[in-house]
Design an enzyme around this catalytic site. Structure first.
Site, short mmCIF file in Angstrom:
data_model
loop_
_atom_site.label_atom_id
_atom_site.label_comp_id
_atom_site.label_asym_id
_atom_site.label_seq_id
_atom_site.Cartn_x
_atom_site.Cartn_y
_atom_site.Cartn_z
N ASP A 262 0.87 -1.16 0.00
CA ASP A 262 0.00 0.00 0.00
C ASP A 262 0.91 1.22 0.00
OD1 ASP A 262 -1.66 2.12 0.55
OD2 ASP A 262 -2.37 1.37 2.49
N LYS B 54 2.99 11.46 -3.32
CA LYS B 54 1.96 10.79 -4.12
C LYS B 54 1.03 11.80 -4.80
CE LYS B 54 -1.55 7.19 -3.42
NZ LYS B 54 -2.09 6.28 -2.39
N GLU C 57 -7.26 0.79 -4.37
CA GLU C 57 -7.24 0.66 -2.92
C GLU C 57 -8.57 0.17 -2.31
OE1 GLU C 57 -5.66 4.50 -1.96
OE2 GLU C 57 -3.68 3.93 -2.70
N ASP D 155 -13.15 5.02 1.40
CA ASP D 155 -11.70 5.04 1.64
C ASP D 155 -11.19 6.48 1.68
OD1 ASP D 155 -8.96 4.80 1.66
OD2 ASP D 155 -8.83 3.54 -0.12
#
Lengths: 621, 209
Positions: free
Chosen positions: A20, A83, A183, A205
């Site tokens: 992850d 990211k 994800e 999420d």
């Protein structure tokens, strides 16, 4: 031959790692003894902060926890949330760039570059450093078994360029990517393991930097994503930013406008804000506290939970809007949802949990650690991919439609959003002018009707169409979205026997050649870095040797023969130039000095021995 | 029915074999109906289509062939074709569009002559929708737009029924029914555009609350 094949087999780890790669933290897991487990070295947390710190002395970057430890002292040399920059052109991330403490620029390829101490880094390369760190961290928990095959998760709402950038990061890290998995889908896989579930599941999420919501239908071990929606620029970081706003407001009188915009100051403020946010998830009020030692400025303020919730309410509302859209796309009403699963650190905020519960009218699942569930799911998918199980199957979708520009700048959609991937679609086109020998194609991604409102993925021209009247050519354009959600386009003229074929990789990002070149140069750089470090070490060592030799020489000069003495003095003189030579030359100088001073060392040893025997104090020798 | 070159079992789909669980080489131009082992027809059992989609996915999905690059590539292509075929067949409008194309019927842009009465109708909705878009949430223009929905839904159902009548059984290539069906299909596109607009207004309304 058989022997070689056996060797290859032996070298490959039988495991595959799920990673992850998060905005704030990254985590690895593997499938072991019939279930996925988080990898953490004995007595340590598995979580690796997605932080890269570049020490001021130019030594190797510090990544993960070590990097984070340096952040407070040197925020101006520390990178967070890389990211958020992945696969984005500079124009799309102006807000993010404001907090980057290094100069940035954009290459001709549209890829962002960070200039760190005169060296350029792409977000892909920085992500690779984090991937390497989390991979190493995981390997240590596996007794140094090194599974190079990995599954990496990305936000479901990542577009083609962002996925491509993630895949390139893995290549820089030397990892073999089995699959890029969304994800929320991974999280659902982890949750669906224990029970023989069937029905409609919503995965909410909310991570550090991104928000995703996915609607899945589960039946007989098939996890089919019906729809997904989200925001790749909405996360817990934005909660922090809301609190940073309070600090900036409070210090407006004491610090200049420029100081308040300084990336170093902003990073320090962010760390304080984060501490306060975490405390507010447990307590009704918390302290927002920040000391700027260098400026002699202190900020202190109590923030109540109600105050915090008022600040972040619009952000939470945006996530609920996405939930509404995802349900609408899946053709479901909130009460047709059987389960709601919470994923990501931001779901720890009580107001987030309350908003989700009230929208879906049911208590969301929080049994699994929201920080770990994505990595666990990635490990499940990795296990399936290396042939470990046929019991389960994940059917994911593409989050954004793909199309081609047509007349007047309109978009003709070939692959609709929420289509199950991999997906192949072929569409016919023709020429609009007589004897037209080429057709230009402009590939875009997005939901809007006009090309100008969508993201350009590629532009290419199909050449070599034989001259014929307008409308006679038959051009088949084929879109193939692979299981990673990445697009390949090909076009072929079919009306004549001779067909032309063009393969196009999305251009918004690094080309294969660029990746190769950068991989090579990073290897070269690694060697260069090593040489520089070695030279520095040698200079220090020679310095120590010179000082020691000169000091001892005076006391024992009369005991050495002339030849030896000249030899030593020559070597010392040569060593004086040891300030800026290359590592090879330095090594030679050092070795020469060592050789020349051997008799001296022997003499000293002897003298020490004599002194010890005669009862003299060593210092008197 | 063809049989599997590997194990000889009878094939349900040209994409792969359910007995030996292997993807098979297939022409990329094979008709979506054939990929699902169905005969081309406008009326299909949607549940059956989805069941077959899951079943075939479990046979040939690239996830199960990651270890073998060649098989994996084939599985990737075939699953892409399967999913692309599902996209063309699952939704009635796209299914009709596909059938019209393979029967050599006119394309969307080739049938522009919509009946005057229908165009007047379209103008009326557009006006209501334009006003609703410009208005605030919860105001009368918004209410008026939402009142359109039942009649739009009803008209859509009726037109799909007409299309069903025209395409069932499948008309011969070049027959007039294909042109009429395309005209109906274009009308449904207008309806869908309005319905999509209404849905985004509904979402905006919920967001405002």
């Amino acid at each position: 031959m058989g022997y070689i094949e056996l060797n290859v087999l032996n070298n490959q780890s039988s495991l595959a790692m799920g990673i992850d790669l998060g905005t704030t933290n990254s985590l690895a897991a593997v499938w072991r003894d019939g279930r996925p487990v988080i990898l953490h070295p004995e007595g340590k947390s598995g979580s690796v902060p997605s932080v890269v710190h570049f020490p001021a002395d130019g030594s190797q970057p510090k990544v993960g926890r070590e990097g984070r430890d340096h952040a407070a002292a040197a925020p101006e040399r520390t990178l967070f949330s890389v990211k958020r920059l992945m696969g984005r052109p500079a124009a799309d991330v102006q807000g993010e760039l404001a907090r980057i403490p290094f100069p940035t620029s954009e290459g001709d390829d549209g890829v962002l570059r960070l200039n760190i101490d005169g060296r350029e880094f792409t977000p892909q390369e920085l992500s690779a450093l984090i991937l390497n760190r989390v991979h190493d961290h995981g390997c240590r928990a596996l007794n140094d078994e090194k599974p190079d095959r990995v599954v990496i998760t990305v936000p479901a709402y990542f577009d083609d360029a962002q996925r491509q950038a993630t895949r390139d990061a893995a290549r820089f890290a030397g990892l073999d990517v089995l699959r890029i998995v969304n994800e929320p889908t991974a999280a659902c896989l982890a949750y669906g393991l224990d029970q023989e579930k069937s029905g409609n599941v919503v995965v909410y999420d909310f991570g550090g930097g991104t928000f995703d919501v996915s609607v899945l239908s589960i039946a007989d071990g098939v996890f089919k994503v019906l729809s997904t929606a989200g925001d790749t620029h909405l996360g817990g970081d934005d909660f922090d930013a809301a609190l940073v706003g309070l600090i900036v407001e409070g210090l407006a009188g004491e610090l200049s406008e420029e100081e308040l915009k300084d990336p170093g100051f902003l990073t320090a403020a962010r760390l304080s804000a984060e501490r306060c946010k975490h405390a507010l998830s447990k307590d009704p009020q918390a302290e927002l506290h920040m000391v700027l030692a260098a400026r002699g400025v202190t900020f202190h303020r109590t923030v109540t939970r109600a105050e915090f919730e008022a600040l972040i309410e619009p952000l939470i509302e945006r996530t609920i809007d996405s939930c509404r859209r995802a349900l609408s796309d899946a053709g479901l009403a909130p009460d047709e949802v059987n389960e709601v699963v919470m994923v990501g650190g931001s779901t720890r905020v009580p107001a987030v949990n309350a908003a989700v519960e009230s929208f879906f009218g049911r208590i969301p699942h929080t049994e699994l650690n929201p920080d770990e569930v994505v990595a666990l799911g990635a490990a499940v998918q990795a296990h399936i991919l290396i042939g470990g199980s046929r019991d389960m199957l994940l059917l994911d979708v593409i989050p954004l439609s793909l199309g081609l520009e047509t007349v007047g700048g309109a978009v003709s959609k070939l692959v609709m959003r929420n289509s199950t991937i991999p997906c192949s679609v072929t569409e016919g086109f023709t020429t609009y002018a007589d004897n037209q020998t080429g057709i230009d194609f402009h590939v875009v991604q997005g939901e809007r009707e006009m090309v100008s409102d969508c993201r350009t993925l590629a532009k290419f021209q199909l050449k070599g169409i034989p001259p014929m009247p307008a409308g006679m050519a038959r051009v088949a354009v084929r879109f193939h979205v692979d299981a990673d959600g990445l697009l390949t386009v090909s076009a072929r003229e079919e009306s004549t026997g001779a067909s032309t074929r063009v393969e196009v990789e999305p251009m918004s990002g690094l080309s294969d050649e660029e990746v190769e070149r950068m991989l090579l140069s990073s290897v070269e750089h690694a060697e260069e870095d090593f040489a520089v470090r070695r030279a520095a070490d040698l200079i220090t060592e020679i310095g120590t040797m010179r000082t020691a030799t000169e000091r001892s020489l005076d006391g024992v000069r009369e005991h050495l023969d002339r030849e030896t003495l000249e030899d030593i003095e020559e070597a010392l003189k040569a060593a004086e130039e040891a300030t800026s030579a290359d590592a090879e030359r330095l090594q030679a100088l050092r070795d020469e000095l060592e050789r020349a001073t051997l008799p001296l060392a022997a003499l000293l040893m002897d003298d020490v021995a004599k002194a010890a025997l005669s009862g003299k104090r060593l210092e008197d020798v | 029915m063809a049989s599997c070159p590997h194990c000889g079992a009878e094939l349900e789909t040209p994409l792969g074999c359910g007995a030996c669980l292997s993807p098979l080489e297939v022409e990329t131009s094979v008709d979506p109906f054939a990929l699902f082992g169905l005969t081309p027809s406008f009326s299909i059992d949607g549940e059956e289509l989805r069941t077959r989609h899951l079943k075939y996915s479990r046979w040939i999905h690239p996830d199960y062939f990651a270890a073998d690059p060649e098989l994996r590539a084939l599985a990737e292509i075939n699953t892409g074709l399967l999913n692309g075929a599902l996209e063309s067949l699952e939704e009635p409008l796209r299914r009709a569009d596909h059938l019209l194309k393979v029967r050599g019927g006119p394309s969307e842009s080739e049938v522009k002559d919509m009946p005057q009465a229908f165009l007047m109708e379209v103008l009326e909705w557009s006006e209501v929708l334009d006003e609703a878009r410009a208005a605030e949430a919860g105001t009368p223009p918004r209410e008026a737009a939402f009142k359109l929905k039942p009649s739009l839904d009803e008209e859509r159902t009726a037109r799909i029924q007409t299309i069903t009548g025209l395409l069932e059984p499948l008309p011969e290539s070049g027959s007039e029914a294909l042109t009429t069906a395309r005209r109906e299909l274009n009308a449904v596109r207008y309806l869908d555009r309005a319905l999509r607009e209404l849905e985004s207004l509904r979402l905006a309304e919920a967001e405002a609350r």
